[in-house]
Scaffold this motif. Structure first.
Motif, PDB file in Angstrom:
ATOM      1  N   GLU A 129       0.847  -1.188   0.000  1.00 52.69           N
ATOM      2  CA  GLU A 129       0.000   0.000   0.000  1.00 52.69           C
ATOM      3  C   GLU A 129       0.884   1.241   0.000  1.00 52.69           C
ATOM      4  O   GLU A 129       2.012   1.201   0.477  1.00 52.69           O
ATOM      5  CB  GLU A 129      -0.895   0.013   1.245  1.00 52.69           C
ATOM      6  CG  GLU A 129      -1.913  -1.098   1.258  1.00 52.69           C
ATOM      7  CD  GLU A 129      -2.768  -1.075   2.522  1.00 52.69           C
ATOM      8  OE1 GLU A 129      -2.786  -0.050   3.228  1.00 52.69           O
ATOM      9  OE2 GLU A 129      -3.405  -2.099   2.786  1.00 52.69           O
ATOM     10  N   LYS A 130       0.335   2.344  -0.512  1.00 52.07           N
ATOM     11  CA  LYS A 130       1.044   3.614  -0.478  1.00 52.07           C
ATOM     12  C   LYS A 130       1.376   3.971   0.964  1.00 52.07           C
ATOM     13  O   LYS A 130       0.538   3.829   1.853  1.00 52.07           O
ATOM     14  CB  LYS A 130       0.168   4.725  -1.075  1.00 52.07           C
ATOM     15  CG  LYS A 130       0.554   5.142  -2.442  1.00 52.07           C
ATOM     16  CD  LYS A 130      -0.335   6.287  -2.889  1.00 52.07           C
ATOM     17  CE  LYS A 130       0.318   7.013  -4.031  1.00 52.07           C
ATOM     18  NZ  LYS A 130      -0.507   8.063  -4.556  1.00 52.07           N
ATOM     19  N   GLY A 131       2.621   4.417   1.198  1.00 52.62           N
ATOM     20  CA  GLY A 131       3.038   4.816   2.538  1.00 52.62           C
ATOM     21  C   GLY A 131       3.605   3.677   3.365  1.00 52.62           C
ATOM     22  O   GLY A 131       4.175   3.895   4.433  1.00 52.62           O
ATOM     23  N   GLU A 132       3.462   2.455   2.900  1.00 50.79           N
ATOM     24  CA  GLU A 132       3.955   1.279   3.618  1.00 50.79           C
ATOM     25  C   GLU A 132       5.482   1.185   3.492  1.00 50.79           C
ATOM     26  O   GLU A 132       6.058   1.516   2.464  1.00 50.79           O
ATOM     27  CB  GLU A 132       3.306   0.025   3.025  1.00 50.79           C
ATOM     28  CG  GLU A 132       3.654  -1.244   3.730  1.00 50.79           C
ATOM     29  CD  GLU A 132       2.895  -2.439   3.163  1.00 50.79           C
ATOM     30  OE1 GLU A 132       2.945  -3.493   3.812  1.00 50.79           O
ATOM     31  OE2 GLU A 132       2.260  -2.330   2.091  1.00 50.79           O
ATOM     32  N   THR A 133       6.134   0.735   4.552  1.00 55.16           N
ATOM     33  CA  THR A 133       7.582   0.539   4.528  1.00 55.16           C
ATOM     34  C   THR A 133       7.888  -0.853   3.995  1.00 55.16           C
ATOM     35  O   THR A 133       7.294  -1.840   4.422  1.00 55.16           O
ATOM     36  CB  THR A 133       8.181   0.698   5.940  1.00 55.16           C
ATOM     37  OG1 THR A 133       7.848   2.004   6.422  1.00 55.16           O
ATOM     38  CG2 THR A 133       9.682   0.540   5.924  1.00 55.16           C
ATOM     39  N   VAL A 134       8.798  -0.904   3.001  1.00 55.18           N
ATOM     40  CA  VAL A 134       9.185  -2.174   2.381  1.00 55.18           C
ATOM     41  C   VAL A 134      10.708  -2.315   2.401  1.00 55.18           C
ATOM     42  O   VAL A 134      11.439  -1.333   2.504  1.00 55.18           O
ATOM     43  CB  VAL A 134       8.684  -2.265   0.917  1.00 55.18           C
ATOM     44  CG1 VAL A 134       7.174  -2.327   0.857  1.00 55.18           C
ATOM     45  CG2 VAL A 134       9.201  -1.117   0.081  1.00 55.18           C
TER      46      VAL A 134
END
Length: 181
Positions: A129-134
């Motif tokens: 998702e947008k804004g998620e840390t990967v």
């Protein structure tokens, strides 16, 4: 014998899920009733759909227009009767009822549908998702973590903002090179 110049494509409405049996029934009825010079072919529009999920590729055929079959034929009273009374056919699309003959598809419509059957497009299932840390698993940024800024579902690409030497830098990566942090 019918004039082959008069052959056109028509759309049949069928019970959903019975498209292939209608196609087979129609082709066998055309042969058994001596209508091969009037009924040429039946096509169930399908596309090969490739889905990539969790790094695994799965390919299957999906009906482009569920509940519909295309038939190439010369419209005559006899051919109309044979097609209309084929088991599973509920009617012609473009017929106004009361025994009226249906309108054929335009040549460019047929070309678009038949060409579309030959093109496979992968469907990427991005579970980010947008804004998620990967965490980046491969490539020049391997081992770094960043935030998702953009998802391109159609092409399987993810834009990630990473901290490089104290400066935020955006990079575009293939989704399978990422994992949730």
């Amino acid at each position: 014998m019918a004039d082959p110049k008069q052959k056109m494509w028509y759309v049949l409405h069928t019970y959903s899920g019975y498209e292939n049996s209608v196609k087979d029934n129609l082709e066998s009825r055309a042969k058994s009733m001596g209508m091969e010079d009037y009924i040429f072919q039946a096509v169930v529009p399908e596309e090969e759909e490739t889905e990539i999920k969790n790094g695994k590729t799965k390919t299957e055929m999906k009906k482009t227009f569920p509940g519909y079959v295309l038939v190439e034929m010369v419209m005559s009273d006899e051919s109309w009767f044979v097609v209309r009374n084929t088991p599973g056919v509920t009617g012609f699309v473009g017929s106004h009822g009361a025994g009226s003959k249906p309108a054929p598809l335009l040549p460019e419509e047929v070309e678009h549908i038949l060409n579309g059957m030959q093109q496979a497009k992968p469907n990427y299932e991005l579970d980010f998702e947008k804004g998620e840390t990967v965490k980046i698993m491969d490539g020049a940024f391997a081992g770094l973590e960043g935030k998702v800024t953009h998802l391109d579902q159609e092409h399987g690409k993810v834009k990630v903002e990473v901290d490089m030497f104290g400066r935020l830098t955006e990079t575009e990566l293939d989704y399978h090179n990422l994992q949730k942090a």
